[in-house]
Motif scaffolding. Structure first.
Motif, PDB file in Angstrom:
ATOM      1  N   ALA A   1       0.834  -1.199   0.000  1.00  0.00           N
ATOM      2  CA  ALA A   1       0.000   0.000   0.000  1.00  0.00           C
ATOM      3  C   ALA A   1       0.871   1.252   0.000  1.00  0.00           C
ATOM      4  CB  ALA A   1      -0.914   0.002   1.224  1.00  0.00           C
ATOM      5  N   GLU A   2       0.482   2.234  -0.789  1.00  0.00           N
ATOM      6  CA  GLU A   2       1.219   3.489  -0.853  1.00  0.00           C
ATOM      7  C   GLU A   2       0.572   4.514   0.064  1.00  0.00           C
ATOM      8  OE1 GLU A   2       1.952   5.082  -4.659  1.00  0.00           O
ATOM      9  OE2 GLU A   2       2.847   3.248  -5.467  1.00  0.00           O
ATOM     10  N   VAL A   3       1.405   5.227   0.793  1.00  0.00           N
ATOM     11  CA  VAL A   3       0.934   6.268   1.707  1.00  0.00           C
ATOM     12  C   VAL A   3       1.317   7.616   1.127  1.00  0.00           C
ATOM     13  CG1 VAL A   3       1.126   7.223   4.040  1.00  0.00           C
ATOM     14  CG2 VAL A   3       1.155   4.744   3.694  1.00  0.00           C
ATOM     15  N   GLU A   4       0.344   8.520   1.027  1.00  0.00           N
ATOM     16  CA  GLU A   4       0.584   9.842   0.456  1.00  0.00           C
ATOM     17  C   GLU A   4       0.686  10.888   1.555  1.00  0.00           C
ATOM     18  OE1 GLU A   4      -2.674  10.565  -2.105  1.00  0.00           O
ATOM     19  OE2 GLU A   4      -2.271   8.852  -3.433  1.00  0.00           O
ATOM     20  N   PRO A   5       1.612  11.834   1.419  1.00  0.00           N
ATOM     21  CA  PRO A   5       1.685  12.924   2.407  1.00  0.00           C
ATOM     22  C   PRO A   5       0.470  13.842   2.289  1.00  0.00           C
ATOM     23  CG  PRO A   5       3.240  13.288   0.602  1.00  0.00           C
ATOM     24  CD  PRO A   5       2.672  11.916   0.401  1.00  0.00           C
ATOM     25  N   VAL A   6      -0.170  14.113   3.401  1.00  0.00           N
ATOM     26  CA  VAL A   6      -1.404  14.906   3.377  1.00  0.00           C
ATOM     27  C   VAL A   6      -1.295  16.206   4.173  1.00  0.00           C
ATOM     28  CG1 VAL A   6      -2.942  12.946   2.980  1.00  0.00           C
ATOM     29  CG2 VAL A   6      -2.308  13.531   5.320  1.00  0.00           C
ATOM     30  N   LEU A   7      -0.241  16.340   4.983  1.00  0.00           N
ATOM     31  CA  LEU A   7      -0.047  17.565   5.759  1.00  0.00           C
ATOM     32  C   LEU A   7       1.421  17.965   5.714  1.00  0.00           C
ATOM     33  CD1 LEU A   7      -2.136  16.995   9.026  1.00  0.00           C
ATOM     34  CD2 LEU A   7      -2.735  18.458   7.109  1.00  0.00           C
ATOM     35  N   SER A   8       1.675  19.260   5.755  1.00  0.00           N
ATOM     36  CA  SER A   8       3.042  19.767   5.791  1.00  0.00           C
ATOM     37  C   SER A   8       3.433  20.130   7.214  1.00  0.00           C
ATOM     38  CB  SER A   8       3.165  21.005   4.895  1.00  0.00           C
ATOM     39  OG  SER A   8       2.404  22.085   5.434  1.00  0.00           O
ATOM     40  N   GLY A   9       4.721  20.416   7.419  1.00  0.00           N
ATOM     41  CA  GLY A   9       5.175  20.832   8.726  1.00  0.00           C
ATOM     42  C   GLY A   9       4.500  22.113   9.179  1.00  0.00           C
ATOM     43  N   GLN A  10       4.301  23.049   8.256  1.00  0.00           N
ATOM     44  CA  GLN A  10       3.636  24.309   8.610  1.00  0.00           C
ATOM     45  C   GLN A  10       2.199  24.063   9.033  1.00  0.00           C
ATOM     46  OE1 GLN A  10       4.984  27.269   8.984  1.00  0.00           O
ATOM     47  NE2 GLN A  10       3.006  28.097   9.636  1.00  0.00           N
ATOM     48  N   ASP A  11       1.525  23.107   8.384  1.00  0.00           N
ATOM     49  CA  ASP A  11       0.159  22.750   8.785  1.00  0.00           C
ATOM     50  C   ASP A  11       0.143  22.254  10.227  1.00  0.00           C
ATOM     51  OD1 ASP A  11      -0.979  23.365   6.326  1.00  0.00           O
ATOM     52  OD2 ASP A  11      -0.585  21.369   5.515  1.00  0.00           O
ATOM     53  N   ILE A  12       1.103  21.414  10.587  1.00  0.00           N
ATOM     54  CA  ILE A  12       1.165  20.870  11.943  1.00  0.00           C
ATOM     55  C   ILE A  12       1.383  21.989  12.963  1.00  0.00           C
ATOM     56  CG2 ILE A  12       2.443  19.364  13.498  1.00  0.00           C
ATOM     57  CD1 ILE A  12       0.724  17.864  11.514  1.00  0.00           C
ATOM     58  N   VAL A  13       2.287  22.927  12.658  1.00  0.00           N
ATOM     59  CA  VAL A  13       2.544  24.047  13.568  1.00  0.00           C
ATOM     60  C   VAL A  13       1.272  24.860  13.788  1.00  0.00           C
ATOM     61  CG1 VAL A  13       3.797  26.227  13.831  1.00  0.00           C
ATOM     62  CG2 VAL A  13       4.994  24.195  13.024  1.00  0.00           C
ATOM     63  N   GLU A  14       0.534  25.124  12.723  1.00  0.00           N
ATOM     64  CA  GLU A  14      -0.703  25.905  12.840  1.00  0.00           C
ATOM     65  C   GLU A  14      -1.761  25.148  13.636  1.00  0.00           C
ATOM     66  OE1 GLU A  14      -1.769  26.838   8.846  1.00  0.00           O
ATOM     67  OE2 GLU A  14      -0.075  28.207   8.534  1.00  0.00           O
ATOM     68  N   LEU A  15      -1.841  23.832  13.448  1.00  0.00           N
ATOM     69  CA  LEU A  15      -2.797  23.032  14.208  1.00  0.00           C
ATOM     70  C   LEU A  15      -2.419  22.990  15.684  1.00  0.00           C
ATOM     71  CD1 LEU A  15      -3.309  20.091  11.686  1.00  0.00           C
ATOM     72  CD2 LEU A  15      -4.962  21.877  12.234  1.00  0.00           C
ATOM     73  N   GLN A  16      -1.136  22.951  15.977  1.00  0.00           N
ATOM     74  CA  GLN A  16      -0.685  22.978  17.368  1.00  0.00           C
ATOM     75  C   GLN A  16      -1.061  24.291  18.048  1.00  0.00           C
ATOM     76  OE1 GLN A  16       3.492  22.205  16.818  1.00  0.00           O
ATOM     77  NE2 GLN A  16       3.262  19.984  16.893  1.00  0.00           N
ATOM     78  N   GLN A  17      -1.047  25.384  17.294  1.00  0.00           N
ATOM     79  CA  GLN A  17      -1.456  26.672  17.841  1.00  0.00           C
ATOM     80  C   GLN A  17      -2.963  26.705  18.093  1.00  0.00           C
ATOM     81  OE1 GLN A  17       0.051  29.300  14.812  1.00  0.00           O
ATOM     82  NE2 GLN A  17       2.149  29.271  15.613  1.00  0.00           N
ATOM     83  N   ILE A  18      -3.723  26.056  17.235  1.00  0.00           N
ATOM     84  CA  ILE A  18      -5.178  25.985  17.430  1.00  0.00           C
ATOM     85  C   ILE A  18      -5.497  25.234  18.714  1.00  0.00           C
ATOM     86  CG2 ILE A  18      -7.302  24.952  16.522  1.00  0.00           C
ATOM     87  CD1 ILE A  18      -6.282  25.570  13.706  1.00  0.00           C
ATOM     88  N   VAL A  19      -4.782  24.141  18.975  1.00  0.00           N
ATOM     89  CA  VAL A  19      -5.031  23.336  20.177  1.00  0.00           C
ATOM     90  C   VAL A  19      -4.889  24.175  21.436  1.00  0.00           C
ATOM     91  CG1 VAL A  19      -4.074  21.463  21.588  1.00  0.00           C
ATOM     92  CG2 VAL A  19      -4.456  21.109  19.144  1.00  0.00           C
ATOM     93  N   ARG A  20      -3.890  25.038  21.472  1.00  0.00           N
ATOM     94  CA  ARG A  20      -3.640  25.840  22.675  1.00  0.00           C
ATOM     95  C   ARG A  20      -4.703  26.912  22.901  1.00  0.00           C
ATOM     96  NH1 ARG A  20       1.342  25.522  25.282  1.00  0.00           N
ATOM     97  NH2 ARG A  20       2.623  23.830  24.460  1.00  0.00           N
ATOM     98  N   GLN A  21      -5.535  27.175  21.911  1.00  0.00           N
ATOM     99  CA  GLN A  21      -6.588  28.178  22.058  1.00  0.00           C
ATOM    100  C   GLN A  21      -7.852  27.617  22.719  1.00  0.00           C
ATOM    101  OE1 GLN A  21      -7.348  29.972  18.209  1.00  0.00           O
ATOM    102  NE2 GLN A  21      -5.171  30.257  17.794  1.00  0.00           N
ATOM    103  N   VAL A  22      -7.921  26.308  22.871  1.00  0.00           N
ATOM    104  CA  VAL A  22      -9.116  25.683  23.453  1.00  0.00           C
ATOM    105  C   VAL A  22      -9.213  26.072  24.934  1.00  0.00           C
ATOM    106  CG1 VAL A  22     -10.273  23.498  23.975  1.00  0.00           C
ATOM    107  CG2 VAL A  22      -8.978  23.757  21.848  1.00  0.00           C
ATOM    108  N   PRO A  23     -10.362  26.593  25.366  1.00  0.00           N
ATOM    109  CA  PRO A  23     -10.506  26.994  26.772  1.00  0.00           C
ATOM    110  C   PRO A  23     -10.707  25.798  27.694  1.00  0.00           C
ATOM    111  CG  PRO A  23     -12.562  27.340  25.614  1.00  0.00           C
ATOM    112  CD  PRO A  23     -11.577  26.871  24.577  1.00  0.00           C
ATOM    113  N   VAL A  24     -10.266  25.955  28.929  1.00  0.00           N
ATOM    114  CA  VAL A  24     -10.439  24.931  29.953  1.00  0.00           C
ATOM    115  C   VAL A  24     -11.033  25.596  31.198  1.00  0.00           C
ATOM    116  CG1 VAL A  24      -9.330  23.132  31.325  1.00  0.00           C
ATOM    117  CG2 VAL A  24      -8.403  23.727  29.086  1.00  0.00           C
ATOM    118  N   THR A  25     -12.114  25.053  31.714  1.00  0.00           N
ATOM    119  CA  THR A  25     -12.729  25.628  32.904  1.00  0.00           C
ATOM    120  C   THR A  25     -11.884  25.325  34.143  1.00  0.00           C
ATOM    121  OG1 THR A  25     -14.040  23.639  33.329  1.00  0.00           O
ATOM    122  CG2 THR A  25     -15.033  25.324  31.914  1.00  0.00           C
ATOM    123  N   ASP A  26     -12.075  26.123  35.165  1.00  0.00           N
ATOM    124  CA  ASP A  26     -11.336  25.918  36.413  1.00  0.00           C
ATOM    125  C   ASP A  26     -11.622  24.540  37.009  1.00  0.00           C
ATOM    126  OD1 ASP A  26     -10.198  28.404  36.225  1.00  0.00           O
ATOM    127  OD2 ASP A  26     -11.601  29.386  37.590  1.00  0.00           O
TER     128      ASP A  26
END
Length: 373
Positions: free
Chosen positions: A232-257
């Protein structure tokens, strides 16, 4: 605790009740539906590519994805033949990111992974000067295969790289690429000739993921798929810059006390002889988890919530990630080992005895000692 418990839920009707209306409404301005859909889409694209090669192991793959989006590192433990190395290499192939595999052996030196200064002659000036040759740590995805088979000084070379995302050679600082994702494997059997990872280095890993045997149907599919023609062939679907931007999105998620307090309650209860520590912890553990455990519980909870389509973290997210976050951060004593008690057993009992509802958590007399300490 079974790792299957860390699988992602299909629905989140009950979890949403734990978040206040004010927090849920505040999400709209900080984290739009487009960002949530983007991360879920990225998660599904990677999972689709990995499903072409990897059969089953859904809980393990989910934890790898959560660590990737949370900017954490993972260590995978399992007996030989469970596709640990294949899992990591397939993940790297699904990303447009540079990949390096380091086979840890007893003769591996720190400079073999960090790089080294080489004396070269400058053809223009005729002078000799040192030139730094980068090692495999300067790739974006690192597979540290059988990490417990190399001596401590080489294992320690990973410490600065994993935490500070840099290496220092010859007194000079060299910054690593971003994103930087270390995935290590180790074998729980054949302990002769191995070097167990020091607690300080284990703490650098966000998750310790236990890879278990496949069930009958999965193993049947593996047998048919791997003994037939074609690959089976695996195709690249995300770039390093995409991962960095997604990591920044994760940190924006609010957490209640309340969720923060729940994560703190779980972690602080693992510390032996501290106020509010349960009796079974004092009986079974010799060492508990540090503050980094709370950080990874919350970060992992944020990523897990987004993958599930939620813009808030629930206590269920914390419970689901407690085992991979805590199992390598708590140390069982001889009494626990003689009774057959494992770190996962301790974590499961800890979750069962810690109230998850807001009113019950803050009103528990034993836990009040933890919050007051």
């Amino acid at each position: 605790m079974n790792d299957e418990a860390t699988g992602l839920p299909e629905s989140d009707d009950e979890a949403t009740s734990e978040v206040t209306d004010a927090a849920a409404q505040g999400v709209a301005s900080d984290l739009g539906a487009e960002s949530i859909d983007r991360l879920r889409s990225a998660y599904q694209k990677i999972r689709d590519q990995m499903a072409r090669v990897i059969v089953g192991q859904d809980a393990v793959l989910d934890q790898l994805m959560i660590a990737l989006f949370s900017r954490g590192h993972c260590i995978l433990e399992g007996v030989p033949g469970l596709a640990k190395t294949l899992m990591i290499s397939t993940l790297s192939r699904s990303l447009s990111m540079s990949f390096a595999r380091i086979q840890f052996t007893p003769d591996l030196m720190p400079s073999d992974i960090t790089g080294t200064d080489v004396l070269q002659e400058n053809r223009e000036t005729g002078e000799r000067e040192f030139r730094f040759i980068e090692g495999p740590l300067f790739h974006e995805v690192i597979l540290a295969d059988e990490i417990n088979r190399t001596p401590p000084k080489t294992q320690a070379a990973l410490l600065e790289a994993m935490q500070e995302r840099q290496v220092t050679v010859g007194g000079e600082r060299h910054v690593l690429s971003d994103p930087f994702f270390v995935l290590a494997t180790q074998n729980p059997i054949e302990q002769e000739g191995t070097y167990p990872l020091p607690e300080a280095q284990q703490d650098r890993f966000m998750f310790k993921v236990v890879v278990d045997y496949p069930n009958f149907q999965e193993e049947r599919q593996i047998a048919k798929q791997t003994t037939s023609g074609g690959e089976a062939e695996v195709e690249p679907v995300l770039s390093g810059q995409d991962i960095v931007e997604l990591q920044q999105i994760v940190r924006q998620v609010p957490v209640t006390d309340h969720v923060v307090d729940y994560a703190l309650a779980l972690v602080r209860q693992t510390r032996v002889d501290e106020p509010g520590c349960p009796d079974f912890i004092n009986n079974w553990l010799s060492w508990g988890a540090g503050p980094r455990a709370v950080q990874f519980l919350l970060l992992g909870g944020k990523a897990r919530a987004l993958i599930s389509g939620r813009a808030h973290v629930s206590t269920e997210d914390i419970q689901a990630l407690a085992a991979p976050v805590l199992r390598h951060r708590i140390v069982t004593n001889f009494a626990a080992e003689s009774e057959g008690v494992t770190p996962d057993t301790v974590i499961e009992k800890l979750i069962a005895e810690t109230p998850s509802k807001e009113g019950e958590l803050t009103s528990d007399p034993r836990l009040q000692k933890i919050f007051a300490a």
